[in-house]
Design a protein around this motif. Sequence first.
Motif, PDB file in Angstrom:
ATOM      1  N   UNK A  48      35.420  31.668  47.644  1.00 41.68           N
ATOM      2  CA  UNK A  48      34.872  30.920  48.240  1.00 41.68           C
ATOM      3  C   UNK A  48      34.359  30.097  47.241  1.00 41.68           C
ATOM      4  N   UNK A  49      33.273  30.638  46.805  1.00 38.57           N
ATOM      5  CA  UNK A  49      32.057  30.645  45.911  1.00 38.57           C
ATOM      6  C   UNK A  49      32.944  30.043  44.421  1.00 38.57           C
ATOM      7  N   UNK A  50      33.336  31.461  44.485  1.00 38.98           N
ATOM      8  CA  UNK A  50      33.962  31.004  43.099  1.00 38.98           C
ATOM      9  C   UNK A  50      35.261  30.560  42.702  1.00 38.98           C
ATOM     10  N   UNK A  51      36.302  29.702  44.143  1.00 41.55           N
ATOM     11  CA  UNK A  51      37.218  29.224  43.847  1.00 41.55           C
ATOM     12  C   UNK A  51      36.601  27.888  42.740  1.00 41.55           C
ATOM     13  N   UNK A  52      37.856  28.175  42.169  1.00 38.67           N
ATOM     14  CA  UNK A  52      38.230  26.917  40.245  1.00 38.67           C
ATOM     15  C   UNK A  52      37.503  27.057  39.670  1.00 38.67           C
ATOM     16  N   UNK A  53      36.836  28.462  39.967  1.00 41.66           N
ATOM     17  CA  UNK A  53      35.874  28.521  38.519  1.00 41.66           C
ATOM     18  C   UNK A  53      36.821  29.150  37.337  1.00 41.66           C
ATOM     19  N   UNK A  54      37.737  29.936  37.432  1.00 45.41           N
ATOM     20  CA  UNK A  54      38.394  30.518  36.514  1.00 45.41           C
ATOM     21  C   UNK A  54      39.684  29.954  36.664  1.00 45.41           C
ATOM     22  N   UNK A  55      40.356  29.915  34.745  1.00 45.58           N
ATOM     23  CA  UNK A  55      41.935  29.491  34.564  1.00 45.58           C
ATOM     24  C   UNK A  55      43.177  30.579  34.532  1.00 45.58           C
ATOM     25  N   UNK A  56      42.718  31.924  34.442  1.00 44.41           N
ATOM     26  CA  UNK A  56      43.458  33.322  33.791  1.00 44.41           C
ATOM     27  C   UNK A  56      43.833  34.174  36.291  1.00 44.41           C
ATOM     28  N   UNK A  57      43.592  33.645  36.436  1.00 42.79           N
ATOM     29  CA  UNK A  57      43.074  34.460  37.541  1.00 42.79           C
ATOM     30  C   UNK A  57      42.169  34.122  38.793  1.00 42.79           C
ATOM     31  N   UNK A  58      43.054  33.737  39.747  1.00 41.96           N
ATOM     32  CA  UNK A  58      42.343  33.619  41.182  1.00 41.96           C
ATOM     33  C   UNK A  58      41.740  34.300  41.829  1.00 41.96           C
TER      34      UNK A  58
END
Length: 463
Positions: A189-199
């Motif tokens: 939840x908290x980090x969802x959507x924060x990165x481009x190359x990883x999920x």
Amino acid sequence: MTFPIVKTTRENLPHVVILGGGFGGLYAARYLRKAGVRVTMVDRHNHHLFQPLLYQVATATLSPSDIAAPLRAILGRNQVQVLLAEVTGVDTANKRVLLADGELAYDFLIVATGATHSYFGNDAWSRHSMGLKTVEDALEIRRRVLLAFEQAEREPDPERRRALLTFAIIGAGPTGVELAGALAEISRNSLSGDFQNIDPRDARVILIEGMDRVLPTYPENLSGDARRVLEKLGVEIRTGTRVTNIDATGVDMGPEHLSARTVLWAAGVEASPVARSLGVELDRAGRVPVTPELTVPGHPDIFVVGDLALVKQDDGSTVPGLAPAAMQEGKHAVLNLRRQLAGQPMQPFHYWDRGSYAVIGRGHAVGVAFRRVQQSGFIAWLAWLFIHLTFLIGFRSKLAVLLNWAYSYLTFGRSARIITGPAPLLEARAPARLPGEAQGVASPVVAEPPVVRDAATPAIVPY
């Protein structure tokens, strides 16, 4: 005939030295107010730490200042002298506390130095795993967790990326369970959507326990409920699994190797080494078997409270290593100290068990309340929240924690996601264990510590 009038000064009052500014030491210092004694507290940190919420600092929900307060500020009105020093032992014969840079004489001594990590004889594992007992531990865990996602974002090799996004937690007591639930929520939840190359949702949180169930000290139905909630959050649970080695590449469980760059240790603690200098035989966890009055056998001038004390109850069971138990022991030690000063006999300690709770993720907890009433779910979580706020020191801390919890609950956000320490991009990549690479000599199995208190001691907060 006249007699000279002797003026009472602080210097000729009985000197009470308290070792440790945790719950036991802090409550002892507070209840010594107006006792007609001179009080000195010695601690290697300048703050009192609310350990039950330490895991929330490690998982970026709270900041250290939310759960810690300077000892001088807390005890200033109690006229307690606070010394920042490292205690190396106690000279009971000469009634002196030995410090790394000197010594301190006492008339009465209250030892409340707590506990530290226990790797059950495998101390080399500490180089590759982190326990959770201090603010420094929490900040380092937070750093490693957040840094793992940052490094995974830049890692082109799929196997290395998978290892970076694997978090192994050893020990499924309350601390392990709470860490696992919080890490699962961070990745989902908290980090969802924060990165481009990883999920971040691809991260694996693996909880390893040598016993046959999580929360083994809780009733079986609450243990089962906790497991179901953890699995719903995506936590992989491995019970009945023994860890045989931990190295820079991950965790060995017999012939199986789990590649994980972040390994957290929540399997056990042992008493502070200060206990070894008290001249009595310790239990296997390094605790001091005290008298019913909480004194060291043969030394009525020395009291031991908190995690360091092995206190037997009337039914033969031992008082658990919980914050409220330490508070009660600190208060009772002062009661008996004052009775000694008044020439009265000391009284035995009786523990009032108010229950215990362990939180599992957002809005869910399990616990055994007063009079052994079992609770689970949102109601238990609300009870846990209320209890934690009650025990926090200072209005500012209560307000800050309440606001941060509200923010986290409503938005899934983590307000303290700051990476501290050395520049992440300058760190070398951890080695990967290649197929067929030798594992080395496995360390002894450590699944069943005999009398070691669960490392979750700081994470269980009873009424």
